[in-house]
Motif scaffolding. Sequence first.
Motif, mmCIF file in Angstrom:
data_model
loop_
_atom_site.group_PDB
_atom_site.id
_atom_site.type_symbol
_atom_site.label_atom_id
_atom_site.label_comp_id
_atom_site.label_asym_id
_atom_site.label_seq_id
_atom_site.Cartn_x
_atom_site.Cartn_y
_atom_site.Cartn_z
ATOM 1 N N ALA A 160 0.823 -1.209 0.000
ATOM 2 C CA ALA A 160 0.000 0.000 0.000
ATOM 3 C C ALA A 160 0.855 1.256 0.000
ATOM 4 C CB ALA A 160 -0.929 -0.008 1.212
ATOM 5 N N SER A 161 2.035 1.200 0.599
ATOM 6 C CA SER A 161 2.917 2.367 0.660
ATOM 7 C C SER A 161 3.652 2.616 -0.639
ATOM 8 C CB SER A 161 3.950 2.189 1.785
ATOM 9 O OG SER A 161 3.418 2.545 3.038
ATOM 10 N N TYR A 162 3.942 1.551 -1.386
ATOM 11 C CA TYR A 162 4.793 1.700 -2.560
ATOM 12 C C TYR A 162 4.076 1.455 -3.883
ATOM 13 C CZ TYR A 162 8.851 2.152 0.457
ATOM 14 O OH TYR A 162 9.756 2.610 1.379
ATOM 15 N N ASN A 163 2.812 1.100 -3.864
ATOM 16 C CA ASN A 163 2.047 0.940 -5.094
ATOM 17 C C ASN A 163 1.025 2.069 -5.214
ATOM 18 O OD1 ASN A 163 3.344 -1.343 -5.934
ATOM 19 N ND2 ASN A 163 1.659 -2.746 -5.552
ATOM 20 N N PRO A 164 0.817 2.624 -6.399
ATOM 21 C CA PRO A 164 -0.245 3.620 -6.571
ATOM 22 C C PRO A 164 -1.614 3.000 -6.307
ATOM 23 C CG PRO A 164 1.295 3.642 -8.426
ATOM 24 C CD PRO A 164 1.612 2.419 -7.620
ATOM 25 N N ARG A 177 10.410 5.965 -9.831
ATOM 26 C CA ARG A 177 10.412 4.760 -9.011
ATOM 27 C C ARG A 177 9.947 5.077 -7.596
ATOM 28 N NH1 ARG A 177 13.017 0.268 -10.779
ATOM 29 N NH2 ARG A 177 13.419 -0.363 -8.645
ATOM 30 N N GLN A 178 8.962 4.304 -7.153
ATOM 31 C CA GLN A 178 8.420 4.522 -5.814
ATOM 32 C C GLN A 178 9.456 4.228 -4.732
ATOM 33 O OE1 GLN A 178 5.348 5.783 -5.290
ATOM 34 N NE2 GLN A 178 5.078 5.920 -7.489
ATOM 35 N N GLN A 179 10.369 3.277 -5.006
ATOM 36 C CA GLN A 179 11.380 2.940 -4.011
ATOM 37 C C GLN A 179 12.288 4.126 -3.721
ATOM 38 O OE1 GLN A 179 11.508 0.086 -2.362
ATOM 39 N NE2 GLN A 179 9.723 -0.672 -3.449
ATOM 40 N N LEU A 180 12.525 4.969 -4.731
ATOM 41 C CA LEU A 180 13.385 6.127 -4.538
ATOM 42 C C LEU A 180 12.637 7.291 -3.888
ATOM 43 C CD1 LEU A 180 15.295 6.105 -7.949
ATOM 44 C CD2 LEU A 180 16.024 5.150 -5.768
ATOM 45 N N MET A 181 11.322 7.317 -4.079
ATOM 46 C CA MET A 181 10.526 8.417 -3.543
ATOM 47 C C MET A 181 10.091 8.183 -2.102
ATOM 48 S SD MET A 181 8.236 9.002 -6.966
ATOM 49 C CE MET A 181 7.283 10.357 -6.282
ATOM 50 N N GLY A 182 10.254 6.968 -1.596
ATOM 51 C CA GLY A 182 9.908 6.670 -0.214
ATOM 52 C C GLY A 182 8.467 6.230 -0.053
ATOM 53 N N PRO A 183 8.109 5.742 1.151
ATOM 54 C CA PRO A 183 6.751 5.240 1.385
ATOM 55 C C PRO A 183 5.724 6.370 1.365
ATOM 56 C CG PRO A 183 7.988 5.311 3.433
ATOM 57 C CD PRO A 183 8.955 5.666 2.356
ATOM 58 N N LYS A 184 4.533 6.049 0.860
ATOM 59 C CA LYS A 184 3.421 6.994 0.807
ATOM 60 C C LYS A 184 2.383 6.619 1.867
ATOM 61 C CE LYS A 184 5.053 9.186 -2.789
ATOM 62 N NZ LYS A 184 6.305 8.443 -2.901
ATOM 63 N N LEU A 185 1.614 7.598 2.283
ATOM 64 C CA LEU A 185 0.544 7.354 3.251
ATOM 65 C C LEU A 185 -0.575 6.546 2.609
ATOM 66 C CD1 LEU A 185 0.316 10.883 4.899
ATOM 67 C CD2 LEU A 185 1.278 8.818 5.917
ATOM 68 N N TYR A 206 4.064 -8.222 -7.279
ATOM 69 C CA TYR A 206 2.998 -7.285 -6.968
ATOM 70 C C TYR A 206 3.506 -5.859 -6.760
ATOM 71 C CZ TYR A 206 0.189 -11.475 -6.240
ATOM 72 O OH TYR A 206 -0.462 -12.646 -6.425
ATOM 73 N N LEU A 207 4.817 -5.639 -6.905
ATOM 74 C CA LEU A 207 5.361 -4.301 -6.693
ATOM 75 C C LEU A 207 5.403 -3.535 -8.012
ATOM 76 C CD1 LEU A 207 8.293 -4.793 -4.158
ATOM 77 C CD2 LEU A 207 6.266 -3.356 -3.857
ATOM 78 N N TYR A 208 4.906 -2.324 -7.993
ATOM 79 C CA TYR A 208 4.830 -1.483 -9.183
ATOM 80 C C TYR A 208 6.216 -1.208 -9.767
ATOM 81 C CZ TYR A 208 4.020 2.916 -11.758
ATOM 82 O OH TYR A 208 3.974 3.896 -12.708
ATOM 83 N N ASP A 209 7.229 -1.069 -8.934
ATOM 84 C CA ASP A 209 8.567 -0.720 -9.414
ATOM 85 C C ASP A 209 9.222 -1.834 -10.210
ATOM 86 O OD1 ASP A 209 8.677 1.824 -8.551
ATOM 87 O OD2 ASP A 209 9.861 1.424 -6.756
ATOM 88 N N PHE A 210 8.759 -3.058 -10.046
ATOM 89 C CA PHE A 210 9.436 -4.189 -10.676
ATOM 90 C C PHE A 210 8.646 -4.736 -11.843
ATOM 91 C CE2 PHE A 210 10.980 -3.816 -6.400
ATOM 92 C CZ PHE A 210 12.338 -3.901 -6.589
ATOM 93 N N ALA A 211 7.909 -3.854 -12.506
ATOM 94 C CA ALA A 211 7.159 -4.252 -13.707
ATOM 95 C C ALA A 211 8.107 -4.551 -14.843
ATOM 96 C CB ALA A 211 6.204 -3.143 -14.088
#
Length: 455
Positions: free
Chosen positions: A329-333, A368-376, A450-455
């Motif tokens: 939830a933190s790293y996927n849109p 990349r979400q991994q570089l931007m950090g966790p989201k609320l 399931y991680l958006y960054d590893f598509a």
Amino acid sequence: MTELSATLVGIYPGRDNQIDQLLSLLRKPADPSPPCIFIYGPSATGKTSLTQTLFQHYDTTGKHHAYINSIECFNSRLLFERTLNAWMGHQPSAENRFGNYVKCDNLVDFINYTRELLPHGEKHFMVVDQAERLRDRGAMLLTSLMRLSELTGRDVSVVLISNVIWDKFRPRHGGASDPVSVFFPYYEKNQILDILVKDCPPEEPQSFFLTFVDAIYEVFRRNCVDLNELRHLVAMLYPKFVQPVFEKQATRAEFPRLFKLCQPYFTAASDRLYLREISTSEWQKNSTVASVKNNPEDVAMSIYQMADSDNGLDLPHYTKFLLISAYLASYNPARLDVQYFAKGKDPKKSRKKKAVTNGENALGGHNRQQLMGPKLFAIERMLAIFYSIVAEPVKSTVDVQIQIASLVTLRLLTKASAGDRLDGIRCKCNVSLDTIRTISRSVRFEIDRYLYDFA
């Protein structure tokens, strides 16, 4: 020289050309050698070992060559003093209070001592391993070593050994001619088999062991071309491969059956042993618990659970899935939750659909979400992902709310909303990618799918 060449070829199969090149460059003791020889190639290709053995045979007195490792000699003073010690046959000991032959603090002193201590007409070599580290020790050090014969007026050759190609090694300011290069390529399959067969246990049939080594090479060759790693895998897996023979489960002639029985160990070795997620001693200790007499799935589970207690997070089963859900939830849109987590959806197909929809290329056009950090994220969204990824229905005795509160208390989840109630609050996950991968493996969940960054 012919006798020395034959000896070295017997010790180092597949390195005939390199041995001939080096011997032709060293020449006879009375003949001059090139001022600088550059030996380079990938790791585990025999550069250091072959060079050391060659000089041990070429210089039997040990006083005409100095072998220096730049990792051990981390500054110029150590480099110079150990070289002079070797040339002078000096060994620091208790008798001499572990002192060096001379004190040599800088390059100028080293050049002067070399000129004073080495006699005319004698050939000397300075062999520097991990030589790429010399690039960070002053602008003139590498250039001066390459011109050492010219600067000292003595027959001194510098041999540099490195994994870096010369184009990335060459001093920027110039000042010296390019060295004579000797390239050590990766071993080919037949050369690897010739080397690994030397590791055959004395009591084992060599042909049977060679067949096993061939199978190991075919299994791991796409991901592993390092000879040392292949040798390590053979040493760890062969006892498990031959175990059914001693347990009367199969005979040596039934190679396909032996291979099938050992396949869980191959899979576990590629995931755990090769990536060093488990040490060699742990592998040996834990693999003895698993046996081919058990169900192959039980064997695989036993091995996959090795070192799981070392992940630093001893959490209950469902709490691990809750933490995985929080990470997703933190790293996927949020807009992609339906594509990834809706029942009946295939994540791989979802990735293709996402790439076409967003017009993103395979080189990482999105941020990349991994570089931007966790989201609320909202707790409700995390729970929706949780119930989607848990394979079996959650037991009624499991209090999910208490487990979420425990994650907050442990600071694995960080609250961003005020209030004591969990309903309606927003959080973000507070664990690293490596940690969540370890937790996912412990519950057999492939989080990368399931991680958006590893598509």
